[in-house]
Design an enzyme around this catalytic site. Structure first.
Site, short mmCIF file in Angstrom:
data_model
loop_
_atom_site.label_atom_id
_atom_site.label_comp_id
_atom_site.label_asym_id
_atom_site.label_seq_id
_atom_site.Cartn_x
_atom_site.Cartn_y
_atom_site.Cartn_z
N ARG A 33 -64.97 -27.23 76.28
CA ARG A 33 -65.49 -28.45 76.94
C ARG A 33 -66.59 -28.12 77.94
O ARG A 33 -67.44 -28.96 78.23
CB ARG A 33 -64.33 -29.19 77.62
N ILE A 59 -68.46 -38.44 79.49
CA ILE A 59 -67.59 -37.73 78.55
C ILE A 59 -66.18 -38.11 78.96
O ILE A 59 -65.82 -38.01 80.14
CB ILE A 59 -67.85 -36.20 78.56
N SER A 60 -65.39 -38.60 78.02
CA SER A 60 -64.07 -39.14 78.34
C SER A 60 -63.15 -38.08 78.93
O SER A 60 -63.33 -36.88 78.72
CB SER A 60 -63.42 -39.71 77.08
N GLN A 61 -62.13 -38.59 79.61
CA GLN A 61 -61.07 -37.73 80.15
C GLN A 61 -60.37 -37.01 78.98
O GLN A 61 -60.12 -37.61 77.93
CB GLN A 61 -60.08 -38.67 80.84
#
Ligand code: SAH
Length: 213
Positions: A33, A59-61
């Site tokens: 990530r 950017i999503s959790q």
């Protein structure tokens, strides 16, 4: 803490939060990530929080990425359409679990950065497109799975039409603020809809941005 150590801690946290699908956890372990977040935020790459990327997007959790991936029930043979490439992180996670990911983004710059990451990570089963993902990808339809990572006010019927029979779509629905994540299943007798979770996503925006991006 090293990336490896903080990644292990994150995966343990996701397990506690109810991510039980070992394939999904394995895919998150294998996608770095830190390469998908802005350089200045790399130390936070394995915190369980969303992070800003360029063009005012996010950017999503990690929990949401893991949860949506789990609820999409992808198989090794599935072809998945993702709407909203963003950083490319969700597409990279999906690419570890299925045959092909077709992903659409409306910002040229975000798409170019995501494509560079896919090349660097040798993810050759991702096909990208610049465009309005609300229109889907008719030339490649139908898809066994569809994931939308931006919130529409209503279920986009064009996407439902591009879902194969037996197909599953996971998407956030609602206005600005809090939305509801739904799973839509296309069966022989029509479409079934199931609310899963309250979520916060950036909006699904029609058309392409004006000017250069
Ligand atoms: N899946 C992404 C999260 C992206 S945030 C990730 O893993 O990083 C949502 C993304 O959807 C943004 O990049 C936004 O530009 C994009 N988006 C919004 N409306 C869109 C549309 N109609 N078509 C394609 N992309 C769209």
């Amino acid at each position: 803490m090293s990336y490896e150590a903080s990644k292990i801690r994150l995966v343990m946290e996701l397990r506690r939060q109810g991510i039980t699908d070992q394939r999904v956890l394995g895919a998150l372990e294998r996608v770095p990530r830190e390469l998908f977040v802005p350089e200045a935020l790399r130390s936070e790459a394995y915190d369980n929080i969303p992070l800003p990327i360029s063009q005012g997007q996010t950017i999503s959790q990690p929990f949401i990425v893991a949860y949506m991936t789990q609820e999409l029930q992808v198989g090794e043979r599935s072809r998945v359409l993702e709407v909203g490439t963003g950083s490319g992180y969700q597409a990279a996670v999906l690419a570890r679990l299925c045959r092909r990911v077709c992903t659409i983004e409306r910002y040229r710059s975000l798409l170019a950065e995501a494509e560079a990451r896919f090349r660097e990570l040798n993810l050759h089963n991702i096909t990208t497109r610049l465009g309005d993902g609300g229109k889907g990808w008719p030339e490649l339809a139908p898809f066994e799975r569809i994931m939308v990572t931006a919130a529409a006010e209503e279920v986009p019927l064009t996407l439902v039409e591009q879902l194969a029979e037996g197909g599953v779509m996971v998407l956030p629905i609602g206005g600005p603020g809090v939305q509801t994540l739904y799973r839509i299943t296309r069966g022989p007798d029509g479409v079934a809809q199931e609310a899963l979770l309250d979520v916060r996503f950036v909006p699904l925006v029609d058309g392409l941005p004006r000017g250069r991006d």
